[in-house]
Design a protein around this motif. Structure first.
Motif, PDB file in Angstrom:
ATOM      1  N   VAL A 258     -12.482 -36.600 -44.756  1.00  9.33           N
ATOM      2  CA  VAL A 258     -12.203 -36.218 -43.371  1.00  9.33           C
ATOM      3  C   VAL A 258     -11.564 -37.414 -42.695  1.00  9.33           C
ATOM      4  O   VAL A 258     -11.980 -38.554 -42.904  1.00  9.33           O
ATOM      5  CB  VAL A 258     -13.495 -35.834 -42.614  1.00  9.33           C
ATOM      6  N   LYS A 259     -10.547 -37.155 -41.890  1.00  8.06           N
ATOM      7  CA  LYS A 259      -9.958 -38.221 -41.082  1.00  8.06           C
ATOM      8  C   LYS A 259      -9.968 -37.744 -39.640  1.00  8.06           C
ATOM      9  O   LYS A 259     -10.038 -36.541 -39.368  1.00  8.06           O
ATOM     10  CB  LYS A 259      -8.538 -38.567 -41.552  1.00  8.06           C
ATOM     11  N   GLY A 260      -9.892 -38.688 -38.722  1.00  3.03           N
ATOM     12  CA  GLY A 260      -9.927 -38.285 -37.331  1.00  3.03           C
ATOM     13  C   GLY A 260      -9.477 -39.379 -36.391  1.00  3.03           C
ATOM     14  O   GLY A 260      -9.363 -40.549 -36.766  1.00  3.03           O
ATOM     15  N   THR A 261      -9.204 -38.952 -35.167  1.00  3.78           N
ATOM     16  CA  THR A 261      -8.832 -39.873 -34.098  1.00  3.78           C
ATOM     17  C   THR A 261      -9.527 -39.420 -32.817  1.00  3.78           C
ATOM     18  O   THR A 261      -9.883 -38.259 -32.663  1.00  3.78           O
ATOM     19  CB  THR A 261      -7.312 -39.895 -33.835  1.00  3.78           C
ATOM     20  N   MET A 262      -9.692 -40.361 -31.929  1.00  2.00           N
ATOM     21  CA  MET A 262     -10.159 -40.038 -30.589  1.00  2.00           C
ATOM     22  C   MET A 262      -9.553 -41.031 -29.622  1.00  2.00           C
ATOM     23  O   MET A 262      -9.536 -42.229 -29.894  1.00  2.00           O
ATOM     24  CB  MET A 262     -11.673 -40.108 -30.482  1.00  2.00           C
ATOM     25  N   GLN A 263      -9.027 -40.505 -28.549  1.00  6.22           N
ATOM     26  CA  GLN A 263      -8.553 -41.334 -27.450  1.00  6.22           C
ATOM     27  C   GLN A 263      -9.398 -40.961 -26.241  1.00  6.22           C
ATOM     28  O   GLN A 263      -9.627 -39.775 -25.977  1.00  6.22           O
ATOM     29  CB  GLN A 263      -7.073 -41.082 -27.123  1.00  6.22           C
ATOM     30  N   ALA A 264      -9.877 -41.974 -25.523  1.00  5.36           N
ATOM     31  CA  ALA A 264     -10.722 -41.726 -24.365  1.00  5.36           C
ATOM     32  C   ALA A 264     -10.423 -42.744 -23.274  1.00  5.36           C
ATOM     33  O   ALA A 264      -9.986 -43.856 -23.547  1.00  5.36           O
ATOM     34  CB  ALA A 264     -12.193 -41.812 -24.754  1.00  5.36           C
ATOM     35  N   VAL A 265     -10.671 -42.328 -22.046  1.00  8.44           N
ATOM     36  CA  VAL A 265     -10.525 -43.190 -20.880  1.00  8.44           C
ATOM     37  C   VAL A 265     -11.865 -43.195 -20.156  1.00  8.44           C
ATOM     38  O   VAL A 265     -12.410 -42.133 -19.853  1.00  8.44           O
ATOM     39  CB  VAL A 265      -9.409 -42.697 -19.939  1.00  8.44           C
ATOM     40  N   THR A 266     -12.391 -44.393 -19.901  1.00  8.06           N
ATOM     41  CA  THR A 266     -13.652 -44.549 -19.185  1.00  8.06           C
ATOM     42  C   THR A 266     -13.375 -45.195 -17.840  1.00  8.06           C
ATOM     43  O   THR A 266     -12.629 -46.167 -17.755  1.00  8.06           O
ATOM     44  CB  THR A 266     -14.634 -45.432 -19.985  1.00  8.06           C
ATOM     45  N   ASN A 267     -13.974 -44.637 -16.793  1.00 10.27           N
ATOM     46  CA  ASN A 267     -13.904 -45.216 -15.453  1.00 10.27           C
ATOM     47  C   ASN A 267     -15.317 -45.612 -15.066  1.00 10.27           C
ATOM     48  O   ASN A 267     -16.226 -44.782 -15.071  1.00 10.27           O
ATOM     49  CB  ASN A 267     -13.349 -44.193 -14.460  1.00 10.27           C
ATOM     50  N   ALA A 268     -15.490 -46.901 -14.751  1.00 11.73           N
ATOM     51  CA  ALA A 268     -16.811 -47.408 -14.379  1.00 11.73           C
ATOM     52  C   ALA A 268     -16.658 -48.443 -13.283  1.00 11.73           C
ATOM     53  O   ALA A 268     -15.937 -49.420 -13.444  1.00 11.73           O
ATOM     54  CB  ALA A 268     -17.510 -48.028 -15.589  1.00 11.73           C
ATOM     55  N   ASN A 269     -17.321 -48.206 -12.182  1.00  9.47           N
ATOM     56  CA  ASN A 269     -17.331 -49.157 -11.073  1.00  9.47           C
ATOM     57  C   ASN A 269     -15.929 -49.595 -10.674  1.00  9.47           C
ATOM     58  O   ASN A 269     -15.678 -50.774 -10.429  1.00  9.47           O
ATOM     59  CB  ASN A 269     -18.187 -50.386 -11.436  1.00  9.47           C
ATOM     60  N   GLY A 270     -14.991 -48.664 -10.641  1.00  9.10           N
ATOM     61  CA  GLY A 270     -13.633 -48.981 -10.221  1.00  9.10           C
ATOM     62  C   GLY A 270     -12.760 -49.586 -11.302  1.00  9.10           C
ATOM     63  O   GLY A 270     -11.612 -49.932 -11.040  1.00  9.10           O
ATOM     64  N   HIS A 271     -13.255 -49.734 -12.509  1.00 11.11           N
ATOM     65  CA  HIS A 271     -12.476 -50.274 -13.625  1.00 11.11           C
ATOM     66  C   HIS A 271     -12.164 -49.149 -14.607  1.00 11.11           C
ATOM     67  O   HIS A 271     -12.981 -48.275 -14.845  1.00 11.11           O
ATOM     68  CB  HIS A 271     -13.245 -51.378 -14.360  1.00 11.11           C
ATOM     69  N   THR A 272     -10.982 -49.202 -15.186  1.00  8.20           N
ATOM     70  CA  THR A 272     -10.564 -48.220 -16.188  1.00  8.20           C
ATOM     71  C   THR A 272     -10.433 -48.901 -17.537  1.00  8.20           C
ATOM     72  O   THR A 272      -9.834 -49.971 -17.635  1.00  8.20           O
ATOM     73  CB  THR A 272      -9.224 -47.566 -15.792  1.00  8.20           C
ATOM     74  N   MET A 273     -10.994 -48.271 -18.555  1.00  5.90           N
ATOM     75  CA  MET A 273     -10.923 -48.804 -19.906  1.00  5.90           C
ATOM     76  C   MET A 273     -10.406 -47.703 -20.832  1.00  5.90           C
ATOM     77  O   MET A 273     -10.864 -46.562 -20.758  1.00  5.90           O
ATOM     78  CB  MET A 273     -12.311 -49.258 -20.362  1.00  5.90           C
ATOM     79  N   ASN A 274      -9.452 -48.060 -21.689  1.00  7.61           N
ATOM     80  CA  ASN A 274      -8.928 -47.132 -22.688  1.00  7.61           C
ATOM     81  C   ASN A 274      -9.559 -47.452 -24.027  1.00  7.61           C
ATOM     82  O   ASN A 274      -9.653 -48.618 -24.411  1.00  7.61           O
ATOM     83  CB  ASN A 274      -7.407 -47.257 -22.791  1.00  7.61           C
ATOM     84  N   MET A 275      -9.979 -46.405 -24.739  1.00  7.23           N
ATOM     85  CA  MET A 275     -10.592 -46.574 -26.052  1.00  7.23           C
ATOM     86  C   MET A 275      -9.843 -45.722 -27.069  1.00  7.23           C
ATOM     87  O   MET A 275      -9.485 -44.583 -26.780  1.00  7.23           O
ATOM     88  CB  MET A 275     -12.056 -46.138 -26.015  1.00  7.23           C
ATOM     89  N   ASN A 276      -9.626 -46.295 -28.234  1.00 10.50           N
ATOM     90  CA  ASN A 276      -8.985 -45.575 -29.337  1.00 10.50           C
ATOM     91  C   ASN A 276      -9.853 -45.728 -30.569  1.00 10.50           C
ATOM     92  O   ASN A 276     -10.247 -46.851 -30.922  1.00 10.50           O
ATOM     93  CB  ASN A 276      -7.586 -46.131 -29.613  1.00 10.50           C
ATOM     94  N   PHE A 277     -10.148 -44.620 -31.207  1.00  9.92           N
ATOM     95  CA  PHE A 277     -10.948 -44.605 -32.418  1.00  9.92           C
ATOM     96  C   PHE A 277     -10.144 -43.944 -33.531  1.00  9.92           C
ATOM     97  O   PHE A 277      -9.472 -42.938 -33.298  1.00  9.92           O
ATOM     98  CB  PHE A 277     -12.221 -43.761 -32.236  1.00  9.92           C
ATOM     99  N   THR A 278     -10.213 -44.498 -34.716  1.00  7.83           N
ATOM    100  CA  THR A 278      -9.723 -43.817 -35.911  1.00  7.83           C
ATOM    101  C   THR A 278     -10.849 -43.924 -36.930  1.00  7.83           C
ATOM    102  O   THR A 278     -11.576 -44.911 -36.956  1.00  7.83           O
ATOM    103  CB  THR A 278      -8.448 -44.455 -36.494  1.00  7.83           C
ATOM    104  N   PHE A 279     -10.992 -42.877 -37.697  1.00  7.56           N
ATOM    105  CA  PHE A 279     -12.012 -42.964 -38.723  1.00  7.56           C
ATOM    106  C   PHE A 279     -11.638 -42.132 -39.921  1.00  7.56           C
ATOM    107  O   PHE A 279     -10.812 -41.231 -39.868  1.00  7.56           O
ATOM    108  CB  PHE A 279     -13.395 -42.589 -38.184  1.00  7.56           C
ATOM    109  N   SER A 280     -12.259 -42.518 -41.026  1.00  7.22           N
ATOM    110  CA  SER A 280     -12.101 -41.770 -42.261  1.00  7.22           C
ATOM    111  C   SER A 280     -13.482 -41.662 -42.889  1.00  7.22           C
ATOM    112  O   SER A 280     -14.321 -42.548 -42.747  1.00  7.22           O
ATOM    113  CB  SER A 280     -11.130 -42.480 -43.208  1.00  7.22           C
ATOM    114  N   SER A 281     -13.706 -40.549 -43.543  1.00  5.29           N
ATOM    115  CA  SER A 281     -14.980 -40.297 -44.192  1.00  5.29           C
ATOM    116  C   SER A 281     -14.709 -39.847 -45.607  1.00  5.29           C
ATOM    117  O   SER A 281     -13.761 -39.100 -45.848  1.00  5.29           O
ATOM    118  CB  SER A 281     -15.750 -39.198 -43.466  1.00  5.29           C
TER     119      SER A 281
END
Length: 179
Positions: free
Chosen positions: A145-168
């Motif tokens: 299995v392979k996969g990706t995830m892109q996410a955006v987190t907003n916390a206390n007025g700050h924005t963070m971008n997260m990128n995940f890739t994985f393989s199983s």
């Protein structure tokens, strides 16, 4: 404050990632995978986080090697890779909780679901933090299995971008002590 934001954001990212494949829907087609022991390799990177303060060398020396590597990578701001094992059972496949070692409080909306591909929109809220992301899982035969995830987190007025890739990859039918 910056350290609290970073730790809260990292914790939320781990909740999001580790709860990726659990959702509340009844008519979802399970991924067509072999049951047994699987190894999951995840690489994640984040941008937009405040700089992490340096961890004293004596504190680093007391950490297990895997934890130390993750902390050092976070201090450098580079991507981090984790490897874990999980026992995939028929029940986990039917409940859509395969590859999920934690279940965070998130809303998941299935966009596409077949035996070979799954796309899910995720929305999580915790205190003053929200995360929105898209997860895509694809089977590469019944043993990968392979996969990706892109996410955006907003916390206390700050924005963070997260990128995940994985393989199983499937390791075999016997799980031993791995759950």
């Amino acid at each position: 404050m910056r350290t609290k934001f970073l730790l809260a954001s990292f914790f939320l990212a781990m909740i999001v990632f580790s709860s990726l494949t659990l959702w509340a829907a009844d008519n979802i087609t399970a991924l067509n995978l072999k049951e047994g022991l699987w190894e999951i390799t995840t690489t994640h990177s984040m941008s937009g986080t405040p700089a992490m303060p340096a961890v004293p060398p004596d504190a680093l020396a007391k950490m297990p090697p895997e934890q130390r590597a993750r902390v050092e990578a976070a201090m450098k701001g580079g991507p981090s890779t984790d490897v874990r094992k999980e026992c995939i059972t028929k029940e986990k496949l039917e409940k859509h909780s395969a590859f999920s070692n934690n279940r965070g409080d998130c809303t998941r909306t299935v966009v596409n679901s077949t035996g070979s591909k799954l796309e899910v929109k995720i929305h999580c809220e915790e205190k003053q933090t929200s995360t929105d992301g898209t997860l895509v899982l694809e089977t590469v035969g019944s043993d990968r299995v392979k996969g990706t995830m892109q996410a955006v987190t907003n916390a206390n007025g700050h924005t963070m971008n997260m990128n995940f890739t994985f393989s199983s990859k499937y390791l075999g039918p016997a799980c031993g002590d791995v759950k």
